[in-house]
Write an enzyme that holds these catalytic residues in place. Sequence first.
Site, PDB file in Angstrom:
ATOM      1  N   HIS A  75     -11.032   8.242   4.662  1.00  0.00           N
ATOM      2  CA  HIS A  75     -11.728   8.322   5.949  1.00  0.00           C
ATOM      3  C   HIS A  75     -13.148   7.757   5.860  1.00  0.00           C
ATOM      4  O   HIS A  75     -13.669   7.250   6.856  1.00  0.00           O
ATOM      5  CB  HIS A  75     -11.744   9.771   6.436  1.00  0.00           C
ATOM      6  N   ASP A  76     -13.771   7.845   4.689  1.00  0.00           N
ATOM      7  CA  ASP A  76     -15.087   7.219   4.517  1.00  0.00           C
ATOM      8  C   ASP A  76     -14.943   5.704   4.394  1.00  0.00           C
ATOM      9  O   ASP A  76     -15.679   4.944   5.031  1.00  0.00           O
ATOM     10  CB  ASP A  76     -15.769   7.784   3.270  1.00  0.00           C
ATOM     11  N   GLY A  94     -18.182   1.064   5.452  1.00  0.00           N
ATOM     12  CA  GLY A  94     -17.079   1.234   4.510  1.00  0.00           C
ATOM     13  C   GLY A  94     -17.327   2.389   3.563  1.00  0.00           C
ATOM     14  O   GLY A  94     -17.729   3.484   3.983  1.00  0.00           O
ATOM     15  N   ASP A  96     -19.426   3.983   1.845  1.00  0.00           N
ATOM     16  CA  ASP A  96     -20.875   4.145   1.672  1.00  0.00           C
ATOM     17  C   ASP A  96     -21.345   5.589   1.767  1.00  0.00           C
ATOM     18  O   ASP A  96     -22.543   5.861   1.721  1.00  0.00           O
ATOM     19  CB  ASP A  96     -21.628   3.297   2.697  1.00  0.00           C
ATOM     20  N   HIS A 204      -0.141  10.291   0.668  1.00  0.00           N
ATOM     21  CA  HIS A 204       0.502  11.429   1.323  1.00  0.00           C
ATOM     22  C   HIS A 204       1.470  12.150   0.398  1.00  0.00           C
ATOM     23  O   HIS A 204       1.973  13.218   0.742  1.00  0.00           O
ATOM     24  CB  HIS A 204       1.218  10.964   2.585  1.00  0.00           C
ATOM     25  N   SER A 205       1.733  11.569  -0.786  1.00  0.00           N
ATOM     26  CA  SER A 205       2.541  12.267  -1.783  1.00  0.00           C
ATOM     27  C   SER A 205       1.858  13.541  -2.261  1.00  0.00           C
ATOM     28  O   SER A 205       2.527  14.493  -2.673  1.00  0.00           O
ATOM     29  CB  SER A 205       2.800  11.344  -2.982  1.00  0.00           C
ATOM     30  N   THR A 224       7.041  18.161  -2.921  1.00  0.00           N
ATOM     31  CA  THR A 224       6.341  18.208  -4.213  1.00  0.00           C
ATOM     32  C   THR A 224       4.879  17.806  -4.036  1.00  0.00           C
ATOM     33  O   THR A 224       4.428  16.819  -4.623  1.00  0.00           O
ATOM     34  CB  THR A 224       7.026  17.271  -5.237  1.00  0.00           C
ATOM     35  N   ILE A 227       2.527  16.909  -7.054  1.00  0.00           N
ATOM     36  CA  ILE A 227       2.948  15.851  -7.973  1.00  0.00           C
ATOM     37  C   ILE A 227       2.855  14.505  -7.261  1.00  0.00           C
ATOM     38  O   ILE A 227       3.321  14.367  -6.127  1.00  0.00           O
ATOM     39  CB  ILE A 227       4.391  16.075  -8.474  1.00  0.00           C
TER      40      ILE A 227
END
Length: 372
Positions: A75-76, A94, A96, A204-205, A224, A227
Site C-alpha cells: 500500500h505504501d 512510491g 517512500d 495473499h498466501s 494455510t 505458510i
Amino acid sequence: MAFKQLFAAISLALSLSAANAAAVIEKRATCSNGKTVGDASSCAWFDVLDDIQQNLFHGGQCGAEAHESIRLVFHDSIAISPAMEAQGKFGGGGADGSIMIFDDIETAFHPNIGLDEIVKLQKPFVQKHGCTPGDFIAFAGAVALSNCPGAPQMNFFTGRAPATQAAPDGLVPEPFHTVDQIINRVNDAGEFDELELVWMLSAHSVAAVNDVDPTVQGLPFDSTPGIFDSQFFVETQLRGTAFPGSGGNQGEVESPLPGEIRIQSDHTIARDSRTACEWQSFVNNQSKLVDDFQFIFLALTQLGQDPNAMTDCSDVIPQSKPIPGNLPFSFFPAGKTIKDVEQACAETPFPTLTTLPGPETSVQRIPPPPGA
C-alpha cells in the site's frame, strides 16, 4: 513486463558477478555480532532485526503483525502515478514511507482502512532506531515474509529519503475494482503487466482480512495462512459456496471453505483470460512462486527510487524455514476434489492434486493486531 525494474535487478546482479568477486569480498564488513555484510552500514539493521522479531513479530511468527506488515509494503509502494505527474499533478512517491509519515491522511483512504494499527505498532521502532519510514516499512515486510515457512530469501535495499507529502487518494487497488482497472493501475505505477500483477498477489498466501466483513476479523485467503505456499492459487479456483460471515459486503464473493474469505478481485483475476493461466501456473510449483515473488517484491520496494543509489543490505534478512514436510506443495483441502475446480486456463489442464484426508476443512481465524 516491468522492464525498468527488470533492468535494475539485472544490473544489480551483474555487479556481483564473478568478474567483480574479488572487489566484493574486499568490501565485506564484519559486524559486532560476527555476521558479515556487503556494506558496513548494514550492520545497524541487525539491531532492528532483533528488536522487531522479539517485540513486533512475537519471536518471529508469521501472524497478524507479519501479515499486516507485508500489506503495508504494497500500500505504501503502489501509491505512485507517472500518469498524474505527466498531467502536472503530484503522483505520489512510491516506496517512500508516506503512509507512515502522513498516516492521519493516508490511512483514512478507503483501501488503507485498518493499516493505522500496524503503522502505530511500527512507528516506535522507526523513532528508536533512527531509520527512515520508507526503509523500515520495506525491512519489516521482508523480515515478516522470512517468518513464513516457504517464503523466498527476500532482498532489502536502503536509501529511501523521507516523503515530503502524502500520496494522493485513489492509487491503491480495491477488492471491488475490475481486472482492467487493476491492470491499468499497476501498469501506471511501475510498468507492470498482467503476469506481474499475479506475482504480486502471491502475498495473499500469507494474509488475512479484517475490514471487508464488519462482523468478523482475521479471515484468511487460504487454509494455510502461516505458510508461503501455492494453496491460495488452488483455493481461489474452487467453486464458492458460502460467505464466512455476514455476506453481501462490497468486494466480497462466496468462498469454498468455512472461515475463508474471497475478495472479488482475486476471484475475477483468477478467471480472466489474460491472467488465468499464470494464476494456475503457481499450483504445485513452489520454485516458480518463490522466484517470481522475490523479483516482484524487490521491484515494488524500489518504486519511486533510484536502485543505483541504494545500498544492498539483503545479508541482514533471515532465510525462511522450509514448508513442513508433512504437507505437499499443493493439495485439495479435505472435502474438495477436481470436481470443485472452476477451470479457467484454456491452455493447460489443472494439475493433478491429492485431497487431504479427514472432515471438511474449516479455516481458523487469525487474531488481528492489538487494537484492530
